[in-house]
Design a protein around this motif. Structure first.
Motif, PDB file in Angstrom:
ATOM      1  N   ARG A 169     -32.717 -53.323 -21.118  1.00 32.09           N
ATOM      2  CA  ARG A 169     -31.286 -53.494 -21.370  1.00 32.09           C
ATOM      3  C   ARG A 169     -30.434 -52.880 -20.256  1.00 32.09           C
ATOM      4  NH1 ARG A 169     -29.720 -52.813 -27.794  1.00 32.09           N
ATOM      5  NH2 ARG A 169     -30.689 -54.754 -28.507  1.00 32.09           N
ATOM      6  N   GLY A 170     -30.906 -53.039 -19.005  1.00 29.77           N
ATOM      7  CA  GLY A 170     -30.123 -52.612 -17.862  1.00 29.77           C
ATOM      8  C   GLY A 170     -30.294 -51.178 -17.437  1.00 29.77           C
ATOM      9  N   PHE A 171     -31.165 -50.397 -18.102  1.00 34.72           N
ATOM     10  CA  PHE A 171     -31.352 -48.992 -17.767  1.00 34.72           C
ATOM     11  C   PHE A 171     -32.846 -48.688 -17.625  1.00 34.72           C
ATOM     12  CE2 PHE A 171     -27.402 -49.278 -20.130  1.00 34.72           C
ATOM     13  CZ  PHE A 171     -26.525 -48.496 -19.389  1.00 34.72           C
ATOM     14  N   SER A 172     -33.155 -47.706 -16.785  1.00 38.05           N
ATOM     15  CA  SER A 172     -34.541 -47.297 -16.606  1.00 38.05           C
ATOM     16  C   SER A 172     -35.034 -46.556 -17.842  1.00 38.05           C
ATOM     17  CB  SER A 172     -34.676 -46.386 -15.382  1.00 38.05           C
ATOM     18  OG  SER A 172     -35.986 -45.854 -15.294  1.00 38.05           O
ATOM     19  N   THR A 173     -36.278 -46.871 -18.255  1.00 43.35           N
ATOM     20  CA  THR A 173     -36.888 -46.187 -19.396  1.00 43.35           C
ATOM     21  C   THR A 173     -38.213 -45.535 -19.007  1.00 43.35           C
ATOM     22  OG1 THR A 173     -37.951 -48.258 -20.068  1.00 43.35           O
ATOM     23  CG2 THR A 173     -35.857 -47.729 -21.101  1.00 43.35           C
ATOM     24  N   GLN A 174     -38.381 -45.232 -17.727  1.00 42.30           N
ATOM     25  CA  GLN A 174     -39.660 -44.714 -17.236  1.00 42.30           C
ATOM     26  C   GLN A 174     -40.040 -43.406 -17.914  1.00 42.30           C
ATOM     27  OE1 GLN A 174     -39.972 -44.361 -13.006  1.00 42.30           O
ATOM     28  NE2 GLN A 174     -42.011 -43.494 -13.039  1.00 42.30           N
ATOM     29  N   THR A 175     -39.050 -42.554 -18.210  1.00 43.40           N
ATOM     30  CA  THR A 175     -39.348 -41.262 -18.822  1.00 43.40           C
ATOM     31  C   THR A 175     -39.067 -41.265 -20.321  1.00 43.40           C
ATOM     32  OG1 THR A 175     -37.121 -40.471 -18.277  1.00 43.40           O
ATOM     33  CG2 THR A 175     -38.865 -40.040 -16.682  1.00 43.40           C
ATOM     34  N   SER A 176     -39.003 -42.429 -20.926  1.00 45.56           N
ATOM     35  CA  SER A 176     -38.705 -42.526 -22.361  1.00 45.56           C
ATOM     36  C   SER A 176     -39.874 -43.166 -23.107  1.00 45.56           C
ATOM     37  CB  SER A 176     -37.419 -43.322 -22.584  1.00 45.56           C
ATOM     38  OG  SER A 176     -36.308 -42.624 -22.075  1.00 45.56           O
ATOM     39  N   THR A 177     -41.086 -42.743 -22.762  1.00 49.45           N
ATOM     40  CA  THR A 177     -42.284 -43.166 -23.485  1.00 49.45           C
ATOM     41  C   THR A 177     -42.769 -42.009 -24.348  1.00 49.45           C
ATOM     42  OG1 THR A 177     -42.905 -44.668 -21.684  1.00 49.45           O
ATOM     43  CG2 THR A 177     -44.616 -44.073 -23.268  1.00 49.45           C
ATOM     44  N   TYR A 178     -43.043 -42.303 -25.620  1.00 45.55           N
ATOM     45  CA  TYR A 178     -43.440 -41.282 -26.581  1.00 45.55           C
ATOM     46  C   TYR A 178     -44.781 -41.657 -27.200  1.00 45.55           C
ATOM     47  CZ  TYR A 178     -38.634 -39.557 -26.330  1.00 45.55           C
ATOM     48  OH  TYR A 178     -37.441 -39.050 -25.884  1.00 45.55           O
ATOM     49  N   VAL A 179     -45.526 -40.649 -27.630  1.00 50.56           N
ATOM     50  CA  VAL A 179     -46.756 -40.852 -28.387  1.00 50.56           C
ATOM     51  C   VAL A 179     -46.582 -40.149 -29.727  1.00 50.56           C
ATOM     52  CG1 VAL A 179     -49.236 -40.449 -28.504  1.00 50.56           C
ATOM     53  CG2 VAL A 179     -48.176 -41.025 -26.310  1.00 50.56           C
ATOM     54  N   ASP A 180     -46.561 -40.915 -30.797  1.00 48.79           N
ATOM     55  CA  ASP A 180     -46.353 -40.386 -32.147  1.00 48.79           C
ATOM     56  C   ASP A 180     -45.096 -39.527 -32.219  1.00 48.79           C
ATOM     57  OD1 ASP A 180     -48.738 -41.603 -32.962  1.00 48.79           O
ATOM     58  OD2 ASP A 180     -49.915 -39.869 -32.319  1.00 48.79           O
ATOM     59  N   GLY A 181     -44.046 -39.970 -31.537  1.00 45.30           N
ATOM     60  CA  GLY A 181     -42.762 -39.290 -31.603  1.00 45.30           C
ATOM     61  C   GLY A 181     -42.582 -38.133 -30.654  1.00 45.30           C
ATOM     62  N   ILE A 182     -43.585 -37.824 -29.816  1.00 45.92           N
ATOM     63  CA  ILE A 182     -43.495 -36.735 -28.841  1.00 45.92           C
ATOM     64  C   ILE A 182     -43.504 -37.340 -27.445  1.00 45.92           C
ATOM     65  CG2 ILE A 182     -44.546 -34.636 -27.958  1.00 45.92           C
ATOM     66  CD1 ILE A 182     -43.559 -34.303 -30.783  1.00 45.92           C
ATOM     67  N   ARG A 183     -42.595 -36.876 -26.593  1.00 43.09           N
ATOM     68  CA  ARG A 183     -42.470 -37.433 -25.248  1.00 43.09           C
ATOM     69  C   ARG A 183     -43.786 -37.327 -24.481  1.00 43.09           C
ATOM     70  NH1 ARG A 183     -37.721 -38.213 -22.504  1.00 43.09           N
ATOM     71  NH2 ARG A 183     -36.657 -36.810 -23.949  1.00 43.09           N
ATOM     72  N   ASP A 184     -44.126 -38.405 -23.759  1.00 49.66           N
ATOM     73  CA  ASP A 184     -45.336 -38.453 -22.945  1.00 49.66           C
ATOM     74  C   ASP A 184     -44.930 -38.434 -21.480  1.00 49.66           C
ATOM     75  OD1 ASP A 184     -48.110 -38.624 -22.556  1.00 49.66           O
ATOM     76  OD2 ASP A 184     -47.981 -40.773 -22.217  1.00 49.66           O
ATOM     77  N   LEU A 185     -45.395 -37.449 -20.729  1.00 48.73           N
ATOM     78  CA  LEU A 185     -44.973 -37.252 -19.347  1.00 48.73           C
ATOM     79  C   LEU A 185     -45.975 -37.833 -18.367  1.00 48.73           C
ATOM     80  CD1 LEU A 185     -43.733 -33.542 -19.559  1.00 48.73           C
ATOM     81  CD2 LEU A 185     -42.394 -35.630 -19.824  1.00 48.73           C
TER      82      LEU A 185
END
Length: 744
Positions: free
Chosen positions: A118-134
């Motif tokens: 939707r027009g924005f980067s989501t590279q750092t917005s991946t989660y595993v079971d609700g916890i951010r994945d780095l």
């Protein structure tokens, strides 16, 4: 267990009918009666599993079924991924329109899962079971139950993050029913893959599960590129049929790949070079490898999780999840510099003499996370109003360490390397990479509290609201080599703030299986939130204000055909404020720019008949930069944001055979979007349509085989293009994969 209500169909109808018939059967047994008693007709129907449609998401922060959730959420189930032969998160997300891929720059040439949504980067917005994945790594789907794509600002649910939403990966966990399955795949790139999913109940309350994966082989359409690795995910569950359930699980991934820096855009539609000879050059072979024989990409990712679910009372449930994770990336890659000075003819008109500049890039990075999240779900009534209350606390410690690699020490002259443009040699000598003493270290600690409530006014009206308060503290120290400097320069910066994100939605239910809603959400993204990197100036300045996102959405959701088919539609506007721009008078960087995205999304997911399944979606969006300027030009549009995207996957089962057909459409994507009239190298990515197909056969109740054919028309298309327009990764050519599945 808390009363988290679901609207599933009544499965006790046959028992009710049988009970109703008992008085009639007793009456018929009376000898005085000479009448024929007609028993009521009982129809027994087997419920066929809906392979595509999900009724809810996994997070305890969402208390309502999807049809009653005032937000656009796409759920991609493991059954759909299995049919398509998808193995990576990138392949899985092709099922959701509005998502495009990005190609990293310089040391991030191979940027892992880099998405634009939707027009924005989501590279750092991946989660595993609700916890951010780095970590900028390529994620596998071998251990996923489903993928949840939540669209719209995510601050109220997930804290700091993307203005466009987030992607949540749901892990496979032990169940009380025994099941075992192995799958073996071999494709036309001579790539083999083996997966196993084994679930075993020890007793009524304890079960174990093991998911494993191993793969090795080439990549379609590329010479010398390889993906090799293995992964294992053991888990155990206690108390499955009790009020308190404990899940202990981990995931361990090892990847040993040869990375892909792409190919030059020379000769492609839209390519431009100031050298008129190169401007008319032919395309390079798509299989060309411009890397070096010593290039590699090693990833070690380990994750340990403990999850507790406790039904404290009939209407009160507690969920606690603790996560410790570490991801290490060590990569050496030979990329290309393809700007005006990156290509040369060597004074010759013969293409066999032309060359492209190669650059050695390295990345040695560790990402760590320690997280604890506690959520309380409470179903309660106050008078005539029913409440589904969610309250919680979250504590995070996230850390990123990077050691800087270079081809020379500070003060030394950089060494250049060239490769033949049309016949590169991977064995040619290239400069060695070394640690130059530089590093970056960022750490961010967060304490958050959140509160949500869904108020139900009878059967027709609902009001949903939520707020999250985050206090974060980011510290950054580094020793780096600035441009035009021969000395490493230290820096030590910090930032802290309190962020308040919230959302509000109203919903009306025309029927029990439909809704019409309107919602608003506000999220804040602080500086340095992507990688904890702070600077003295610019978007990551420690003195910068958080970017502020406002999202407005109106939509409707309908579960048709007895709840088997979900039809969804939404219209939205997203505005992201406090972006940096150049003041045209002072020529200083100021936070006065704004990005606006207006869009429409439609989807249909589920069963049309018991044999016919479909997953389809189409998205249209218009992206505008407001008050966005550089020193020489004004931005009038936004790059990497196609106006139209669409996806379709449909299968039909008949007499043990399964046939499937898929299509993906991505509109033209702009790269150069300024008023500057100077010709640009590859100003856009042309639009494309790709068709896929599948044929499957169930040999018996345990064994089945699938044949997937990708890119049926063998369409040449650009999958990703770098920001400079000089390098591309082309989409997968026509290829095939054969998979054998066995259940035991």
């Amino acid at each position: 267990m808390a009363q988290i209500k679901s609207r599933k169909h009544n499965r006790t109808a046959p028992l009710v009918a049988l009970a109703a018939s008992l008085p009639l059967m007793t009456h018929a047994a009376t000898p005085a009666q000479d009448e024929t008693t007609v028993l009521p007709k009982i129809t027994v129907q087997s419920e066929v599993e809906n392979k595509y449609k999900a009724d809810a998401v996994s997070s305890p922060k969402y208390t309502q079924p999807l049809v009653d959730t005032p937000q656009t959420i796409s759920v991609i189930k493991k059954e759909l991924l299995k049919e398509q032969g998808a193995t990576s998160l990138t392949e899985a997300l092709r099922n959701t329109p509005g998502i495009t891929l990005q190609l990293g720059e310089n040391g991030n040439t191979s940027a892992g899962d880099a998405f634009q949504m939707r027009g924005f980067s989501t590279q750092t917005s991946t989660y595993v079971d609700g916890i951010r994945d780095l970590g900028a790594v390529t994620r596998d789907v071998f251990n996923l139950e489903q993928i949840e794509v939540v669209k719209g600002p995510s601050g109220a649910e997930a804290g700091r993050g993307s203005a466009s939403g987030y992607i949540n990966l749901v892990t496979k966990l032990p169940q009380t029913e025994n099941s075992s399955e192995v799958s073996a795949t071999y494709n036309t790139a001579e790539h083999s893959r083996l997966t196993a999913d084994i679930n075993q109940a020890i007793n009524d309350n304890v079960a174990i599960r093991l998911n494993a994966m191993g793969q090795e082989g080439g990549v379609e359409g590329r010479d010398f590129i390889e993906n090799k690795g293995w992964a294992i995910a053991p888990s155990i569950a206690f108390g499955l049929n009790t009020d308190t359930r404990l899940y202990l699980y981990s995931q361990h991934v090892r990847q040993r790949n040869i990375p892909d820096g792409g190919i030059p855009t020379v000769g492609m539609e839209g390519f431009y070079n100031t050298n008129s000879i190169l401007n008319a050059a032919p395309e390079v072979n798509r299989e060309n490898y411009y890397g070096n024989v010593n290039d590699y990409e090693d990833v070690d990712a380990d994750m340990f999780t403990a999850k507790i679910e406790s039904d404290l009372a009939k209407n009160l449930k507690l969920t606690n999840i603790t996560r410790l994770g570490k991801t290490s990336m060590n990569r050496v890659l030979t990329g290309m510099n393809t700007g005006s000075a990156g290509l040369r003819t060597n004074g010759s008109n013969n293409p066999k003499d032309w060359e492209v500049n190669r650059s050695r890039q390295g990345l040695d990075q560790d990402n760590k996370i320690l997280a604890n999240q506690t959520t309380l779900n409470w179903n309660v009534k106050t008078g005539a109003i029913e409440h589904d209350v969610v309250a919680g606390l979250e504590f995070l410690k996230e850390e990123q360490d990077t050691k800087i690699l270079a081809t020379q020490m500070p003060g030394q002259t950089a060494v250049t390397s060239w490769a033949n443009l049309y016949h590169p040699d991977r064995n040619a000598a290239v400069p060695a990479l070394m640690y130059n003493g530089g590093y970056t270290h960022g750490i961010s600690e967060t304490a958050a509290a959140y509160l949500f409530d869904t108020l139900k006014f009878g059967e027709r009206f609902q009001l949903n609201g939520g707020v999250r308060v985050d206090y974060y503290d980011t510290e950054y120290d580094a020793l780096t080599l600035p441009s035009n400097s021969s000395v490493l320069v230290p820096s030590k910066l910090g930032a802290h703030d309190t962020l308040v994100s919230w959302k509000l939605g109203g919903l009306f239910k025309p029927t029990s299986f439909s809704s019409v809603y309107a919602s608003y959400a506000k999220s804040l993204t602080p500086p340095g939130s992507a990688n904890f990197t702070l600077s003295d100036t610019g978007a990551n300045s420690s003195a910068a204000k958080p970017q502020e996102t406002h999202h407005y959405e109106v939509g409707t959701k309908w579960d048709l055909l007895e709840g088997k088919l979900a039809l969804n539609g939404a219209v939205y506007r997203t505005e992201n404020e406090n972006q940096f721009t150049i003041d045209p008078i002072s020529q200083l960087s100021v936070q006065e720019a704004k990005k606006r995205v207006d869009g429409v999304e439609l989807s249909a997911v589920g069963q049309i008949t018991e044999a016919w399944n479909v997953s389809a979606g189409v998205a249209h969006m218009k992206v505008k930069q407001l008050n966005q300027r550089t020193a020489t030009a004004t931005t009038v549009a936004e790059r990497w944001s196609p106006e139209w995207t669409a996806s379709l996957w449909s299968t039909y089962d008949i007499a043990g055979f399964k046939l499937g057909l898929g299509a993906r459409y991505v509109d033209e994507q702009k790269r150069v979007v300024t008023t500057d009239t100077t010709p640009a190298q590859m100003p856009n990515i042309p639009g494309y349509v790709v068709f896929d197909a599948m044929a499957g056969y169930s040999i018996n109740k345990n064994a089945s085989v699938n044949l997937n054919v990708y890119n049926l028309a063998d369409k040449d298309y650009i999958s990703t293009l770098n920001n400079g327009g000089g390098r591309v990764v082309l989409g997968q050519p026509r290829s095939a994969a054969l998979t054998f599945n066995y259940k035991f």
